[in-house]
Write a protein that holds these residues in place. Structure first.
Motif: not given
Length: 761
Positions: A98-99, A124-125, A157-158, A165-168
């Motif tokens: 997720d972003i 998804g990338r 980055i989590t 990973v999640d990008v916040e």
């Protein structure tokens, strides 16, 4: 001895090294991929430069590693051998789960997401930490282009289970740098204000408190520079050039100064204007379409518009693809331009077929009867445009598009494809509203604008307010004849309490029926004939004024009236709602025929001329006159047919129905003669010019009601001025005005804020 030992050891080392380099090759019997989590083995194998059956040795290992690294899927790749099996050991890069954005208010999340997709970051990338700098740079560029130079971007980055990973992304947008000054350097013919007053970038006007004109944007400045270039080219400066543009930011990154360096060059004039090419239309007729004339300053805009008018004229004779090319010859010594319009009409074409799509609820004949361009006829651009307007004005059409397509293998045929988008043509609705004149308003209606797909309108409606109650049933066939004449029927019952409308104290009950014929005399002119039979009953109260009681004593309190109304309407407006240009004039006469219990007539005129001043501004001049009187045995116009003035639909700034004569109770009584006039400047809502549902205006209204025509005195006219706004909201129309009387007299009832609000639910 020592020397011999060293030579022996060296030889052994060389032999050992050569043995490793010359390791035996083998034929790949199978390929195993280890370390995969999300990516399938089949996908990975498609990227390998080797396959089962190939001869392989260690020298090809770098080739395999390089091929897999280039996919971007893996952070580490190793190559090993197990017997004759090639083993590839990989470590996948994590996938983006997720972003998320926070802190972004100026730029929508969707726009930021689209920007990141351009650098390869989306859900998804595969996530690659090496692109973090590119991500921050891309987002920063988005904000810099909007003048936010103090933007702060933090990316976290989590890591998640299953190698995700999640990008916040947290954004502190900061303040927009404000434009403090825009200078043009090198201008001699025009001053800075004349050049920059239409810029979207600059210092806001003193009255524009909420303006964003001083918010810097690279895109806005680019548009302003193009506008500046167009201005000079339209004033004859062919060699105009923008040398440079400096955008200077103060050290605190809060203020911006823009300097535009220009070279005006010399001004050129028109030396001669000629026509050349295949002039299938008389040259004299085409010359009348050319705006530029010898001796005038050269204007690129006028030249282009002249070429378009000539091309447009050719389309009316069937030359659908005519090309008119203005060719200038510049004389640098005299600074004159010899302008030649070269006309290439191309082949004359006719319309082979007209197809209509999107009419899922409507019979095709309903649309075809609105068309002015016919199949088998020569193509006519004016008739095609008029066909589009007529279809668009149908109440059950949301939008329409007409495309002209060449017929394959033919030079002289085209097909017209008409695509319509229909809206729901039937509605069962309830409504509520409030107006200062009628108070609380409740309505209900069952309407079908396209009954059984025939284009006919059937409606039954009921309304109730503090002033009136109305029941009406009507049927309208807009194409009763093949020539476009319409016919409609209506039956109605109305109760009107005049006292609640702040006029004389009486009430009327009216029951009637009519039939209406509309006969088109031209494309824009229609004659309407409406015979009507009506029963009118007058109800009095204890406080009914003597004027009304005297009338009842003479004529009675109930009347059977047979009347005929004839009117002519000329309407060329470009839109029924929010018209920007055109005119509408209506002249009508209503006559209550002999044999009725009362005999009287009313004559009415209303006219409006709308002039388009620019793409966003229009000027409206409107006027209205109404006069009525009795004849035969009826003395004067009956009081229940009097004219009234004042209010949001008449002279704004004065209370509804308050203008004109008053009765013995000092209540508005109306009169037999009314005159009104208005000058109104239409403009878009500031800061929302692209909102087609809202329009504002500044106005000056004038008008008055007189008992008789002979009582008319210009000094008695009431005048007001103010601002108005109309909003076609999703829940109903809202009309709001603020008017200030400029001419009033003692006893006048003024009302600055007036509104009409309706809502459907």
């Amino acid at each position: 001895m020592t020397r011999h030992l060293l030579q022996t050891l060296t030889l052994c080392g060389l032999l050992l090294a050569s043995g490793m380099a010359w390791a035996p090759t083998y034929v790949i019997e199978d390929i195993e991929i280890e370390g995969l989590e999300r990516i399938t083995a089949g996908t990975t194998l498609t990227y390998l430069p080797v396959q089962v059956g190939d001869v392989f040795d260690d020298a090809r290992s770098p080739e395999v590693i390089r091929a897999l690294f280039q996919t971007g899927f893996f952070s580490d790749v190793e190559v090993a051998r197990r017997g004759d099996v090639l083993v590839v050991i990989v470590q996948e890069r994590p996938a983006i789960n997720d972003i998320r954005f926070s802190g972004n208010r100026d730029i929508p999340t969707d726009a930021l997401t689209d920007a990141l997709q351009g650098v390869g970051l989306q859900r998804g990338r595969v996530f690659n930490r090496t692109i973090l700098d590119r991500i921050e740079n891309e987002l920063r560029q988005q904000y810099l282009a909007r003048g936010r130079y103090n933007v702060q971007i933090d990316i976290e980055i989590t890591e998640l289970p299953r190698n995700r990973v999640d990008v916040e992304i947290t954004i502190a947008e900061g303040q927009v740098a404000r434009i403090r000054e825009v200078n043009v350097v090198g201008n001699e013919t025009f001053d800075d204000r004349a050049l920059t007053r239409r810029f979207e970038s600059g210092v806001p006007r003193w009255w524009a408190f909420l303006s964003r004109r001083d918010h810097y944007s690279r895109q806005k400045l680019s548009g302003d520079l193009e506008q500046l270039r167009s201005h000079y080219l339209d004033e004859g400066f062919l060699n105009f050039d923008i040398d440079s543009t400096q955008v200077t930011l103060t050290p605190d990154r809060k203020d911006i100064y823009i300097t535009i360096n220009i070279d005006e060059g010399e001004q050129y004039r028109i030396g001669s204007v000629d026509l050349a090419g295949d002039l299938i239309v008389p040259a004299e007729e085409l010359r009348e379409l050319i705006e530029v004339q010898p001796g005038e300053v050269f204007s690129r805009r006028e030249v282009v518009e002249s070429a378009e008018r000539i091309s447009r004229r050719l389309t009316t004779d069937g030359f659908a693809f005519a090309n008119v090319n203005p060719i200038p010859e510049v004389d640098e010594d005299t600074r004159e331009i010899a302008l030649t319009f070269f006309v290439d009409p191309g082949p004359r074409v006719y319309v082979r077929r007209i197809s209509i799509t999107g009419n899922s609820r409507t019979l095709e004949t309903v649309y075809r009867r609105e068309l002015r361009q016919m199949e088998g006829a020569w193509f006519n651009g004016d008739q095609v445009d008029r066909s589009r307007v007529r279809v668009q004005r149908l109440p059950f059409v949301e939008r329409v598009n007409i495309e002209t397509r060449r017929v394959a293998g033919s030079d002289d045929e085209v097909d017209l494809e008409i695509a319509v988008v229909e809206r729901m043509s039937g509605a069962l609705s309830l409504g509520a509203g409030f107006s200062q004149n009628q108070g609380l308003l409740l309505t209900g209606s069952l309407t079908q604008d396209n009954f059984l797909g025939s284009g006919n309108r059937v409606s039954i409606s009921l309304s109730r307010s503090d002033v009136s109650q109305l029941v009406n049933f009507s049927v309208l066939n807009p194409h009763y004849t093949i020539h476009g004449a319409s016919r409609g029927f209506s039956v109605f019952y109305q109760e009107l309490d005049a006292e609640e409308a702040d006029i004389s104290r009486f009430a009327t009950n009216r029951l009637g029926a009519n039939v209406t014929y509309g006969i088109p005399l031209s494309e824009f002119g229609t004659v309407t004939i409406r015979p009507q039979l009506e029963d009118v009953e007058i109800v009095t109260v204890a406080s009914t004024p003597g004027e009304i009681l005297d009338f009842i004593d003479r004529e009675g309190d109930r009347y059977n009236l047979f009347s005929t109304e004839v009117s002519y309407t000329h309407d060329t407006r470009d839109s029924v709602i929010f018209a920007a240009s055109g005119r509408r004039h209506r002249v009508g006469a209503e006559l209550v025929l002999p044999g009725s219990d009362l005999q009287y007539y009313r004559l009415n005129y209303s006219g409006q001329e709308i002039f388009k001043l620019s793409d966003t501004y229009s000027l409206s001049l409107s006027a209205g006159v109404g006069y009525g009187d009795g004849y035969g045995g009826t003395d004067g116009l009956p009081f229940f047919e009097h004219y009234f003035g004042g209010g949001i639909r008449s002279v704004r700034g004065f209370k509804d129905n308050s203008l004109g004569p008053r009765d013995s109770n000092d209540e508005p009584f109306g009169g037999s003669f009314r005159t009104t006039g208005s000058v109104e400047l239409y403009f878009p809502l500031p800061f929302a010019a692209d909102n087609d549902a809202v329009r504002m205006s500044s106005f000056v209204d004038a008008g008055q009601v007189f008992e008789r025509v002979s009582d008319f005195e210009p000094d008695e006219l009431r005048v007001s001025a103010g601002l108005a706004m109309t909003w076609m909201s999703p829940v109903g129309p809202l009309t709001l005005s603020y008017g200030v009387p400029l001419r009033e007299k003692s006893g006048d009832e003024t009302q600055s804020v007036q509104f009409l609000l309706g809502a459907a639910f």
